[in-house]
Design a protein around this motif. Structure first.
Motif, PDB file in Angstrom:
ATOM      1  N   LEU A   1      30.020  65.522  26.070  1.00 40.92           N
ATOM      2  CA  LEU A   1      31.290  66.084  25.609  1.00 40.92           C
ATOM      3  C   LEU A   1      31.761  65.408  24.333  1.00 40.92           C
ATOM      4  N   LEU A   2      31.150  64.270  24.014  1.00 43.69           N
ATOM      5  CA  LEU A   2      31.476  63.571  22.775  1.00 43.69           C
ATOM      6  C   LEU A   2      30.564  64.001  21.634  1.00 43.69           C
ATOM      7  N   THR A   3      29.279  64.130  21.926  1.00 38.52           N
ATOM      8  CA  THR A   3      28.302  64.401  20.869  1.00 38.52           C
ATOM      9  C   THR A   3      27.781  65.829  20.874  1.00 38.52           C
ATOM     10  N   GLY A   4      27.928  66.536  21.996  1.00 44.57           N
ATOM     11  CA  GLY A   4      27.402  67.882  22.101  1.00 44.57           C
ATOM     12  C   GLY A   4      25.917  67.886  22.422  1.00 44.57           C
ATOM     13  N   ASP A   5      25.422  69.038  22.844  1.00 43.02           N
ATOM     14  CA  ASP A   5      24.012  69.215  23.150  1.00 43.02           C
ATOM     15  C   ASP A   5      23.770  70.710  23.293  1.00 43.02           C
ATOM     16  N   VAL A   6      22.544  71.097  23.527  1.00 43.53           N
ATOM     17  CA  VAL A   6      22.229  72.505  23.711  1.00 43.53           C
ATOM     18  C   VAL A   6      23.007  73.035  24.916  1.00 43.53           C
ATOM     19  N   GLY A   7      23.854  74.017  24.667  1.00 49.97           N
ATOM     20  CA  GLY A   7      24.655  74.592  25.737  1.00 49.97           C
ATOM     21  C   GLY A   7      25.956  73.880  26.013  1.00 49.97           C
TER      22      GLY A   7
ATOM     23  N   TYR B   1      33.934  68.393  23.223  1.00 50.89           N
ATOM     24  CA  TYR B   1      35.221  68.871  23.730  1.00 50.89           C
ATOM     25  C   TYR B   1      36.339  68.490  22.759  1.00 50.89           C
ATOM     26  N   PRO B   2      37.212  69.419  22.395  1.00 50.86           N
ATOM     27  CA  PRO B   2      38.319  69.100  21.479  1.00 50.86           C
ATOM     28  C   PRO B   2      39.208  68.003  22.051  1.00 50.86           C
ATOM     29  N   GLY B   3      39.388  66.942  21.276  1.00 48.61           N
ATOM     30  CA  GLY B   3      40.256  65.850  21.704  1.00 48.61           C
ATOM     31  C   GLY B   3      39.589  64.795  22.545  1.00 48.61           C
ATOM     32  N   ILE B   4      38.268  64.888  22.769  1.00 52.19           N
ATOM     33  CA  ILE B   4      37.589  63.917  23.632  1.00 52.19           C
ATOM     34  C   ILE B   4      37.533  62.552  22.957  1.00 52.19           C
ATOM     35  N   ALA B   5      37.657  61.497  23.747  1.00 51.22           N
ATOM     36  CA  ALA B   5      37.596  60.138  23.198  1.00 51.22           C
ATOM     37  C   ALA B   5      36.870  59.191  24.141  1.00 51.22           C
ATOM     38  N   GLY B   6      35.864  59.619  24.839  1.00 52.39           N
ATOM     39  CA  GLY B   6      35.116  58.807  25.813  1.00 52.39           C
ATOM     40  C   GLY B   6      35.236  59.483  27.180  1.00 52.39           C
ATOM     41  N   VAL B   7      34.775  58.903  28.337  1.00 57.84           N
ATOM     42  CA  VAL B   7      34.598  57.470  28.479  1.00 57.84           C
ATOM     43  C   VAL B   7      33.151  57.122  28.840  1.00 57.84           C
TER      44      VAL B   7
ATOM     45  N   THR C   1      33.186  60.364  33.760  1.00 54.60           N
ATOM     46  CA  THR C   1      34.632  60.192  33.583  1.00 54.60           C
ATOM     47  C   THR C   1      34.933  60.358  32.106  1.00 54.60           C
ATOM     48  N   GLY C   2      35.906  61.193  31.773  1.00 57.95           N
ATOM     49  CA  GLY C   2      36.265  61.437  30.384  1.00 57.95           C
ATOM     50  C   GLY C   2      37.760  61.384  30.163  1.00 57.95           C
ATOM     51  N   VAL C   3      38.134  61.112  28.931  1.00 63.34           N
ATOM     52  CA  VAL C   3      39.546  61.121  28.534  1.00 63.34           C
ATOM     53  C   VAL C   3      39.677  62.012  27.305  1.00 63.34           C
ATOM     54  N   ALA C   4      40.719  62.819  27.265  1.00 62.28           N
ATOM     55  CA  ALA C   4      40.935  63.727  26.131  1.00 62.28           C
ATOM     56  C   ALA C   4      42.423  63.876  25.885  1.00 62.28           C
TER      57      ALA C   4
END
Length: 472
Positions: free
Chosen positions: A319-325, A329-335, A348-351
Protein backbone atom coordinates in the motif's frame (compact mmCIF):
# COMPACT_ATOMS: atom_id res chain seq x y z
CA UNK A 1 -0.41 -28.26 -16.36
CA UNK A 2 3.22 -27.96 -17.48
CA UNK A 3 5.65 -29.42 -14.97
CA UNK A 4 8.71 -27.21 -14.83
CA UNK A 5 12.23 -28.61 -14.68
CA UNK A 6 13.83 -29.40 -11.32
CA UNK A 7 14.74 -26.26 -9.39
CA UNK A 8 18.30 -25.10 -9.13
CA UNK A 9 18.04 -21.72 -7.44
CA UNK A 10 16.07 -20.53 -4.38
CA UNK A 11 13.39 -17.89 -4.74
CA UNK A 12 11.16 -16.34 -2.11
CA UNK A 13 7.41 -16.89 -2.15
CA UNK A 14 6.24 -14.69 0.65
CA UNK A 15 8.13 -12.93 3.37
CA UNK A 16 9.21 -15.89 5.46
CA UNK A 17 7.76 -18.91 3.68
CA UNK A 18 10.45 -19.54 1.09
CA UNK A 19 10.08 -22.23 -1.57
CA UNK A 20 11.37 -22.82 -5.09
CA UNK A 21 10.02 -21.14 -8.23
CA UNK A 22 8.32 -24.22 -9.63
CA UNK A 23 5.90 -24.25 -6.68
CA UNK A 24 4.40 -21.02 -7.99
CA UNK A 25 3.22 -22.92 -11.06
CA UNK A 26 1.27 -25.29 -8.84
CA UNK A 27 -0.94 -22.58 -7.42
CA UNK A 28 0.48 -22.77 -3.92
CA UNK A 29 -1.06 -19.91 -1.89
CA UNK A 30 1.54 -17.36 -0.88
CA UNK A 31 2.59 -13.76 -0.90
CA UNK A 32 4.46 -11.46 -3.31
CA UNK A 33 7.93 -12.27 -4.49
CA UNK A 34 10.65 -11.29 -2.07
CA UNK A 35 14.38 -11.51 -1.53
CA UNK A 36 16.58 -14.42 -2.64
CA UNK A 37 17.48 -16.61 0.33
CA UNK A 38 18.74 -20.09 1.04
CA UNK A 39 16.46 -23.01 0.22
CA UNK A 40 13.86 -24.27 2.69
CA UNK A 41 12.98 -27.99 2.74
CA UNK A 42 9.42 -28.57 1.56
CA UNK A 43 8.79 -30.73 4.62
CA UNK A 44 9.04 -27.66 6.84
CA UNK A 45 6.00 -26.10 5.17
CA UNK A 46 3.65 -28.88 4.10
CA UNK A 47 2.00 -31.97 5.54
CA UNK A 48 -0.33 -34.67 4.24
CA UNK A 49 -1.38 -35.04 1.46
CA UNK A 50 2.15 -33.92 0.56
CA UNK A 51 3.72 -36.82 2.47
CA UNK A 52 4.53 -38.49 -0.84
CA UNK A 53 6.44 -35.36 -1.79
CA UNK A 54 8.55 -35.54 1.36
CA UNK A 55 9.32 -39.21 0.80
CA UNK A 56 10.22 -38.46 -2.82
CA UNK A 57 12.53 -35.68 -1.70
CA UNK A 58 14.23 -38.04 0.73
CA UNK A 59 14.71 -40.70 -1.95
CA UNK A 60 15.53 -38.75 -5.05
CA UNK A 61 16.02 -35.14 -4.03
CA UNK A 62 14.05 -32.07 -5.05
CA UNK A 63 13.63 -33.20 -8.65
CA UNK A 64 11.64 -36.22 -7.47
CA UNK A 65 9.71 -33.99 -5.10
CA UNK A 66 8.81 -31.72 -8.00
CA UNK A 67 7.53 -34.70 -9.97
CA UNK A 68 5.45 -35.86 -6.99
CA UNK A 69 3.95 -32.39 -6.64
CA UNK A 70 3.13 -32.35 -10.34
CA UNK A 71 1.31 -35.65 -9.95
CA UNK A 72 -0.62 -34.26 -7.01
CA UNK A 73 -1.56 -31.15 -8.94
CA UNK A 74 -2.59 -33.17 -11.98
CA UNK A 75 -4.96 -35.15 -9.74
CA UNK A 76 -6.47 -31.89 -8.50
CA UNK A 77 -4.85 -32.12 -5.06
CA UNK A 78 -3.15 -29.22 -3.35
CA UNK A 79 -0.56 -29.39 -0.58
CA UNK A 80 -2.27 -28.62 2.70
CA UNK A 81 -0.93 -26.68 5.62
CA UNK A 82 -0.20 -28.49 8.83
CA UNK A 83 -3.60 -27.71 10.31
CA UNK A 84 -5.90 -30.46 11.49
CA UNK A 85 -7.91 -31.73 8.55
CA UNK A 86 -11.64 -32.32 8.30
CA UNK A 87 -12.94 -35.64 6.90
CA UNK A 88 -12.03 -35.84 3.23
CA UNK A 89 -8.70 -34.06 3.67
CA UNK A 90 -10.03 -30.48 3.61
CA UNK A 91 -8.20 -28.26 6.11
CA UNK A 92 -10.38 -27.43 9.09
CA UNK A 93 -11.28 -23.76 9.30
CA UNK A 94 -10.12 -22.47 12.69
CA UNK A 95 -12.72 -20.74 14.82
CA UNK A 96 -12.22 -17.87 17.28
CA UNK A 97 -12.73 -18.57 20.98
CA UNK A 98 -16.22 -17.92 22.35
CA UNK A 99 -14.68 -15.63 24.96
CA UNK A 100 -11.70 -13.38 24.34
CA UNK A 101 -10.01 -10.53 26.16
CA UNK A 102 -12.18 -7.51 26.92
CA UNK A 103 -9.33 -5.01 27.03
CA UNK A 104 -10.67 -1.96 25.23
CA UNK A 105 -14.29 -2.83 25.96
CA UNK A 106 -16.66 -5.73 26.39
CA UNK A 107 -17.83 -5.70 22.78
CA UNK A 108 -14.28 -6.33 21.55
CA UNK A 109 -14.22 -9.62 23.43
CA UNK A 110 -17.06 -11.08 21.37
CA UNK A 111 -16.40 -13.29 18.34
CA UNK A 112 -17.54 -12.13 14.93
CA UNK A 113 -17.96 -8.65 13.46
CA UNK A 114 -18.65 -5.77 15.84
CA UNK A 115 -19.97 -2.46 14.51
CA UNK A 116 -22.53 0.06 15.76
CA UNK A 117 -23.91 1.87 12.72
CA UNK A 118 -25.88 5.08 13.09
CA UNK A 119 -28.52 6.17 10.61
CA UNK A 120 -26.92 6.97 7.26
CA UNK A 121 -23.68 5.15 8.06
CA UNK A 122 -22.04 3.21 5.23
CA UNK A 123 -22.21 -0.57 5.42
CA UNK A 124 -19.01 -2.48 6.04
CA UNK A 125 -17.24 -3.76 2.93
CA UNK A 126 -18.42 -7.10 1.61
CA UNK A 127 -16.32 -10.25 1.31
CA UNK A 128 -13.84 -9.50 4.08
CA UNK A 129 -12.03 -12.79 4.59
CA UNK A 130 -9.53 -11.86 7.31
CA UNK A 131 -9.72 -14.08 10.36
CA UNK A 132 -9.27 -10.96 12.44
CA UNK A 133 -9.30 -7.22 11.68
CA UNK A 134 -9.77 -3.87 13.35
CA UNK A 135 -10.10 -0.27 12.16
CA UNK A 136 -9.66 2.59 14.61
CA UNK A 137 -9.07 6.31 14.93
CA UNK A 138 -5.35 6.63 15.60
CA UNK A 139 -5.60 9.82 17.63
CA UNK A 140 -8.74 9.35 19.74
CA UNK A 141 -8.22 5.61 20.05
CA UNK A 142 -11.87 4.87 19.23
CA UNK A 143 -12.38 1.50 17.58
CA UNK A 144 -14.81 2.03 14.70
CA UNK A 145 -15.33 -1.64 13.85
CA UNK A 146 -13.65 -4.97 14.51
CA UNK A 147 -13.81 -8.66 13.73
CA UNK A 148 -12.42 -11.09 16.33
CA UNK A 149 -10.20 -8.26 17.56
CA UNK A 150 -8.63 -10.27 20.39
CA UNK A 151 -8.19 -13.59 18.58
CA UNK A 152 -4.65 -14.74 19.39
CA UNK A 153 -3.00 -15.62 16.08
CA UNK A 154 0.56 -15.91 14.73
CA UNK A 155 1.66 -12.34 13.91
CA UNK A 156 4.51 -12.91 11.42
CA UNK A 157 6.71 -9.84 10.87
CA UNK A 158 4.12 -7.36 12.10
CA UNK A 159 5.63 -8.33 15.48
CA UNK A 160 8.64 -6.29 14.40
CA UNK A 161 6.61 -3.20 15.35
CA UNK A 162 6.85 -4.29 18.99
CA UNK A 163 10.56 -4.99 18.45
CA UNK A 164 10.97 -1.40 17.26
CA UNK A 165 8.87 -0.04 20.15
CA UNK A 166 11.22 -1.84 22.52
CA UNK A 167 14.68 -1.37 21.01
CA UNK A 168 14.57 1.68 18.74
CA UNK A 169 14.60 4.30 21.55
CA UNK A 170 17.63 2.64 23.17
CA UNK A 171 20.13 2.77 20.29
CA UNK A 172 21.37 6.06 18.75
CA UNK A 173 20.82 5.90 15.00
CA UNK A 174 24.37 7.06 14.17
CA UNK A 175 26.01 4.30 16.25
CA UNK A 176 28.20 1.94 14.17
CA UNK A 177 28.46 -1.80 14.70
CA UNK A 178 30.74 -4.35 13.04
CA UNK A 179 28.86 -7.60 12.54
CA UNK A 180 30.35 -10.80 13.97
CA UNK A 181 29.16 -14.33 13.27
CA UNK A 182 27.38 -14.69 16.63
CA UNK A 183 25.15 -11.73 15.74
CA UNK A 184 23.53 -13.75 12.98
CA UNK A 185 23.08 -17.01 14.87
CA UNK A 186 19.65 -18.42 15.65
CA UNK A 187 17.77 -17.19 12.58
CA UNK A 188 15.09 -19.54 11.36
CA UNK A 189 15.67 -21.30 8.07
CA UNK A 190 14.15 -19.37 5.19
CA UNK A 191 14.18 -16.09 7.07
CA UNK A 192 13.67 -12.91 5.09
CA UNK A 193 16.99 -11.10 4.75
CA UNK A 194 18.09 -7.61 3.83
CA UNK A 195 21.69 -8.70 3.16
CA UNK A 196 23.70 -7.98 6.33
CA UNK A 197 27.21 -9.42 6.00
CA UNK A 198 29.57 -10.65 8.67
CA UNK A 199 32.65 -8.45 8.98
CA UNK A 200 30.92 -5.35 7.63
CA UNK A 201 29.94 -2.31 9.71
CA UNK A 202 26.47 -0.77 9.71
CA UNK A 203 24.85 2.16 11.42
CA UNK A 204 21.76 1.63 13.53
CA UNK A 205 19.95 3.75 10.93
CA UNK A 206 20.97 1.30 8.18
CA UNK A 207 19.75 -1.67 10.21
CA UNK A 208 16.35 -0.14 10.95
CA UNK A 209 15.85 0.52 7.25
CA UNK A 210 16.56 -3.18 6.73
CA UNK A 211 13.96 -4.07 9.37
CA UNK A 212 11.17 -1.83 8.11
CA UNK A 213 11.69 -2.01 4.36
CA UNK A 214 12.85 -5.59 3.78
CA UNK A 215 11.69 -7.14 7.06
CA UNK A 216 15.24 -8.40 7.44
CA UNK A 217 15.57 -10.94 10.21
CA UNK A 218 19.34 -10.53 9.88
CA UNK A 219 18.98 -6.85 10.80
CA UNK A 220 16.71 -7.76 13.72
CA UNK A 221 19.25 -10.21 15.11
CA UNK A 222 22.11 -7.73 14.83
CA UNK A 223 20.08 -5.05 16.62
CA UNK A 224 19.11 -7.63 19.25
CA UNK A 225 22.80 -8.43 19.77
CA UNK A 226 23.48 -4.71 20.23
CA UNK A 227 20.64 -4.68 22.78
CA UNK A 228 22.26 -7.42 24.86
CA UNK A 229 21.13 -10.53 23.00
CA UNK A 230 17.96 -12.24 21.77
CA UNK A 231 16.81 -13.64 25.17
CA UNK A 232 17.08 -10.19 26.79
CA UNK A 233 15.30 -8.57 23.85
CA UNK A 234 12.47 -11.13 23.93
CA UNK A 235 12.03 -10.55 27.66
CA UNK A 236 11.92 -6.79 27.17
CA UNK A 237 9.44 -7.13 24.30
CA UNK A 238 7.07 -9.11 26.52
CA UNK A 239 7.45 -6.49 29.23
CA UNK A 240 6.72 -3.74 26.70
CA UNK A 241 3.63 -5.61 25.51
CA UNK A 242 2.30 -5.76 29.07
CA UNK A 243 2.98 -2.04 29.53
CA UNK A 244 0.94 -1.35 26.41
CA UNK A 245 -1.90 -3.62 27.65
CA UNK A 246 -1.21 -5.96 24.75
CA UNK A 247 -2.06 -9.02 26.81
CA UNK A 248 -2.87 -11.22 23.79
CA UNK A 249 0.80 -11.18 22.81
CA UNK A 250 3.45 -13.75 23.66
CA UNK A 251 6.91 -13.18 22.15
CA UNK A 252 9.32 -16.06 21.57
CA UNK A 253 11.41 -14.57 18.76
CA UNK A 254 12.03 -10.86 18.11
CA UNK A 255 11.63 -11.19 14.32
CA UNK A 256 8.15 -12.78 14.21
CA UNK A 257 9.42 -16.09 12.79
CA UNK A 258 6.95 -18.94 13.35
CA UNK A 259 7.24 -20.53 16.79
CA UNK A 260 4.57 -22.57 18.52
CA UNK A 261 2.98 -20.32 21.12
CA UNK A 262 4.11 -17.04 19.58
CA UNK A 263 0.88 -15.09 19.13
CA UNK A 264 -0.61 -11.63 19.02
CA UNK A 265 -3.94 -10.11 17.93
CA UNK A 266 -5.26 -7.42 15.64
CA UNK A 267 -5.95 -5.30 18.72
CA UNK A 268 -2.40 -5.71 20.05
CA UNK A 269 -0.72 -5.08 16.69
CA UNK A 270 -2.68 -1.85 16.44
CA UNK A 271 -1.42 -0.87 19.89
CA UNK A 272 2.16 -1.53 18.77
CA UNK A 273 1.72 0.66 15.70
CA UNK A 274 0.08 3.46 17.66
CA UNK A 275 2.84 3.37 20.27
CA UNK A 276 5.60 3.36 17.66
CA UNK A 277 4.09 6.25 15.74
CA UNK A 278 4.69 8.49 18.75
CA UNK A 279 8.39 8.23 17.82
CA UNK A 280 9.65 10.41 14.97
CA UNK A 281 12.29 7.90 13.86
CA UNK A 282 9.72 5.09 13.81
CA UNK A 283 7.48 7.23 11.60
CA UNK A 284 10.39 7.95 9.25
CA UNK A 285 11.33 4.31 8.79
CA UNK A 286 7.73 3.14 8.43
CA UNK A 287 7.03 5.69 5.68
CA UNK A 288 10.24 5.14 3.67
CA UNK A 289 9.46 3.60 0.28
CA UNK A 290 13.01 3.03 -1.02
CA UNK A 291 16.51 3.46 0.36
CA UNK A 292 20.17 2.60 -0.26
CA UNK A 293 21.60 -0.22 1.86
CA UNK A 294 25.34 -0.78 2.35
CA UNK A 295 26.81 -3.64 0.33
CA UNK A 296 30.03 -5.59 0.65
CA UNK A 297 33.51 -4.15 0.68
CA UNK A 298 35.37 -5.39 -2.40
CA UNK A 299 38.81 -4.88 -3.84
CA UNK A 300 39.01 -3.23 -7.24
CA UNK A 301 41.09 -5.46 -9.52
CA UNK A 302 42.44 -2.51 -11.52
CA UNK A 303 43.34 -0.07 -8.77
CA UNK A 304 43.88 -2.51 -5.93
CA UNK A 305 41.83 -0.26 -3.67
CA UNK A 306 38.89 -1.45 -1.61
CA UNK A 307 35.49 0.08 -2.10
CA UNK A 308 32.15 -0.53 -0.51
CA UNK A 309 29.11 -0.32 -2.72
CA UNK A 310 25.41 -0.16 -1.95
CA UNK A 311 22.17 -1.46 -3.37
CA UNK A 312 18.59 -0.22 -3.38
CA UNK A 313 15.92 -1.78 -1.21
CA UNK A 314 12.19 -1.23 -1.53
CA UNK A 315 9.51 -1.40 1.14
CA UNK A 316 7.47 -4.61 0.94
CA UNK A 317 4.36 -2.72 2.15
CA UNK A 318 2.36 -2.78 -1.09
CA UNK A 319 0.00 0.00 0.00
CA UNK A 320 3.07 2.21 0.26
CA UNK A 321 4.92 1.25 -2.92
CA UNK A 322 2.23 -0.39 -5.05
CA UNK A 323 2.44 -3.59 -7.07
CA UNK A 324 0.64 -5.38 -9.88
CA UNK A 325 -3.03 -5.14 -8.99
CA UNK A 326 -2.43 -2.86 -5.99
CA UNK A 327 -2.12 0.93 -6.14
CA UNK A 328 -0.42 2.96 -3.40
CA UNK A 329 -3.12 4.02 -0.96
CA UNK A 330 -3.77 7.79 -0.79
CA UNK A 331 -2.44 9.14 2.49
CA UNK A 332 -0.60 5.96 3.52
CA UNK A 333 2.37 6.41 5.85
CA UNK A 334 3.36 2.86 6.94
CA UNK A 335 3.36 0.67 9.04
CA UNK A 336 4.33 -3.06 8.66
CA UNK A 337 3.42 -6.20 6.78
CA UNK A 338 4.31 -9.84 7.29
CA UNK A 339 3.92 -13.38 6.03
CA UNK A 340 4.67 -16.85 7.37
CA UNK A 341 3.16 -20.24 6.68
CA UNK A 342 1.24 -20.29 9.97
CA UNK A 343 0.29 -16.62 10.06
CA UNK A 344 -0.63 -16.20 6.43
CA UNK A 345 -0.46 -12.52 5.47
CA UNK A 346 -0.67 -9.88 8.18
CA UNK A 347 -0.68 -6.11 7.87
CA UNK A 348 -1.03 -2.97 9.98
CA UNK A 349 -1.26 0.38 8.21
CA UNK A 350 -1.79 4.03 9.05
CA UNK A 351 -3.28 6.60 6.67
CA UNK A 352 -4.44 10.20 6.81
CA UNK A 353 -7.30 11.93 5.02
CA UNK A 354 -7.93 15.53 5.96
CA UNK A 355 -7.56 15.74 9.73
CA UNK A 356 -8.44 12.08 10.29
CA UNK A 357 -5.76 9.47 10.91
CA UNK A 358 -6.84 5.84 10.88
CA UNK A 359 -5.14 2.60 11.81
CA UNK A 360 -6.12 -0.74 10.29
CA UNK A 361 -4.91 -4.26 11.01
CA UNK A 362 -5.82 -7.36 9.00
CA UNK A 363 -4.69 -10.89 9.92
CA UNK A 364 -4.76 -14.00 7.74
CA UNK A 365 -7.21 -13.21 4.93
CA UNK A 366 -8.08 -15.81 2.29
CA UNK A 367 -4.90 -16.42 0.29
CA UNK A 368 -6.72 -17.28 -2.94
CA UNK A 369 -6.68 -13.67 -4.09
CA UNK A 370 -3.32 -12.00 -4.69
CA UNK A 371 -2.55 -9.20 -2.24
CA UNK A 372 -5.80 -9.82 -0.36
CA UNK A 373 -4.39 -8.44 2.89
CA UNK A 374 -3.71 -5.05 1.25
CA UNK A 375 -6.98 -4.96 -0.67
CA UNK A 376 -9.02 -5.68 2.45
CA UNK A 377 -7.03 -3.15 4.48
CA UNK A 378 -7.70 -0.51 1.80
CA UNK A 379 -11.43 -1.30 1.83
CA UNK A 380 -11.53 -0.92 5.61
CA UNK A 381 -9.64 2.39 5.46
CA UNK A 382 -12.07 3.70 2.83
CA UNK A 383 -14.98 2.64 5.01
CA UNK A 384 -13.43 4.19 8.12
CA UNK A 385 -12.97 7.57 6.47
CA UNK A 386 -16.52 7.47 5.03
CA UNK A 387 -17.95 6.45 8.42
CA UNK A 388 -16.52 9.52 10.19
CA UNK A 389 -19.06 10.55 12.84
CA UNK A 390 -21.60 7.94 11.66
CA UNK A 391 -20.76 5.06 14.00
CA UNK A 392 -20.70 4.50 17.72
CA UNK A 393 -17.31 3.11 18.79
CA UNK A 394 -17.24 -0.55 19.73
CA UNK A 395 -14.28 -0.02 22.04
CA UNK A 396 -11.13 1.94 22.70
CA UNK A 397 -7.41 1.43 22.17
CA UNK A 398 -5.83 1.28 25.60
CA UNK A 399 -3.40 4.08 26.38
CA UNK A 400 0.03 2.92 27.60
CA UNK A 401 0.06 2.57 31.37
CA UNK A 402 -3.62 3.49 31.82
CA UNK A 403 -5.69 1.79 34.49
CA UNK A 404 -8.00 -1.06 33.53
CA UNK A 405 -11.22 -2.32 35.01
CA UNK A 406 -11.80 -5.80 36.34
CA UNK A 407 -12.55 -7.12 32.86
CA UNK A 408 -9.31 -5.73 31.48
CA UNK A 409 -10.86 -2.76 29.67
CA UNK A 410 -9.69 0.79 30.28
CA UNK A 411 -11.76 2.17 33.12
CA UNK A 412 -15.08 3.52 31.97
CA UNK A 413 -18.08 1.95 30.23
CA UNK A 414 -17.08 -0.18 27.20
CA UNK A 415 -13.60 1.29 27.20
CA UNK A 416 -14.65 4.94 27.22
CA UNK A 417 -11.98 7.32 28.46
CA UNK A 418 -12.37 9.20 31.65
CA UNK A 419 -12.72 6.47 34.24
CA UNK A 420 -9.11 6.02 35.30
CA UNK A 421 -9.14 8.65 38.00
CA UNK A 422 -12.37 7.23 39.40
CA UNK A 423 -10.85 3.78 39.65
CA UNK A 424 -7.82 5.14 41.49
CA UNK A 425 -10.19 6.89 43.88
CA UNK A 426 -12.13 3.64 44.30
CA UNK A 427 -8.93 1.86 45.32
CA UNK A 428 -8.20 4.66 47.75
CA UNK A 429 -11.64 4.14 49.28
CA UNK A 430 -10.60 0.61 50.24
CA UNK A 431 -7.72 1.98 52.31
CA UNK A 432 -8.05 3.10 55.95
CA UNK A 433 -9.66 6.52 56.29
CA UNK A 434 -7.69 9.49 57.44
CA UNK A 435 -5.69 12.40 56.09
CA UNK A 436 -2.85 10.26 54.77
CA UNK A 437 -5.20 7.82 53.02
CA UNK A 438 -7.18 10.67 51.46
CA UNK A 439 -4.02 12.38 50.25
CA UNK A 440 -2.71 9.17 48.72
CA UNK A 441 -6.03 8.57 46.99
CA UNK A 442 -6.11 12.06 45.52
CA UNK A 443 -2.49 11.82 44.43
CA UNK A 444 -3.10 8.47 42.73
CA UNK A 445 -6.04 9.91 40.83
CA UNK A 446 -4.06 12.99 39.80
CA UNK A 447 -1.11 10.92 38.57
CA UNK A 448 -3.34 8.71 36.44
CA UNK A 449 -5.13 11.71 34.93
CA UNK A 450 -1.81 13.44 34.22
CA UNK A 451 -0.49 10.31 32.50
CA UNK A 452 -3.52 10.17 30.22
CA UNK A 453 -3.31 13.92 29.49
CA UNK A 454 0.37 13.56 28.56
CA UNK A 455 -0.46 10.68 26.24
CA UNK A 456 -3.21 12.78 24.67
CA UNK A 457 -0.76 15.62 23.98
CA UNK A 458 1.86 13.37 22.39
CA UNK A 459 -0.47 11.20 20.36
CA UNK A 460 -1.08 14.00 17.82
CA UNK A 461 2.01 13.14 15.88
CA UNK A 462 2.64 14.61 12.43
CA UNK A 463 2.67 11.95 9.73
CA UNK A 464 5.52 12.12 7.22
CA UNK A 465 5.26 14.23 4.09
CA UNK A 466 4.63 11.06 2.10
CA UNK A 467 1.10 10.91 3.51
CA UNK A 468 0.36 14.47 2.48
CA UNK A 469 1.69 13.90 -1.04
CA UNK A 470 -0.52 10.86 -1.54
CA UNK A 471 -3.81 12.15 -0.23
CA UNK A 472 -6.72 11.48 -2.52
Amino acid sequence: MRCPPPPHWPTALGELGYLDPWLAGLGVPGAPMGLYVRRVPISSHYSAPAARTRRAAARGGLASAALALCLLAAAGAQPSYADENEPGGKPAEPKPPAQMSTIGGEQLGRPGTQVNLKKGAPELPEKLSGRSWIVSDAESGKVLAAHNAHWRLPPASTLKMLFADTVLPKLPKDRNHKVVSSDLEGMGEGSSLVGVKEGESYTVHDLWLGVFLRSGNDAVHVLSAMNGGVPKTVREMNEKARALHADDTEVLSPDGYDHKGQVSSAYDLTLFARSGLQNEEFREYAATATAKFPGETKKDKKTGKTKRGSFQIQNTNRLLTGDVGVDPYPGIAGVKNGFTTNAGNTFTGVAQRGDRVLLVTVMHPDAKEAHSVYKEAAKLLDWGFDADGKVEPVGLLAAPGSATNGGGAPAGKDGEAGGSGSRAAAHAADKPSGGAGTALGIMAGVLVVLALVAYGVHRRWPLPELARRRRG
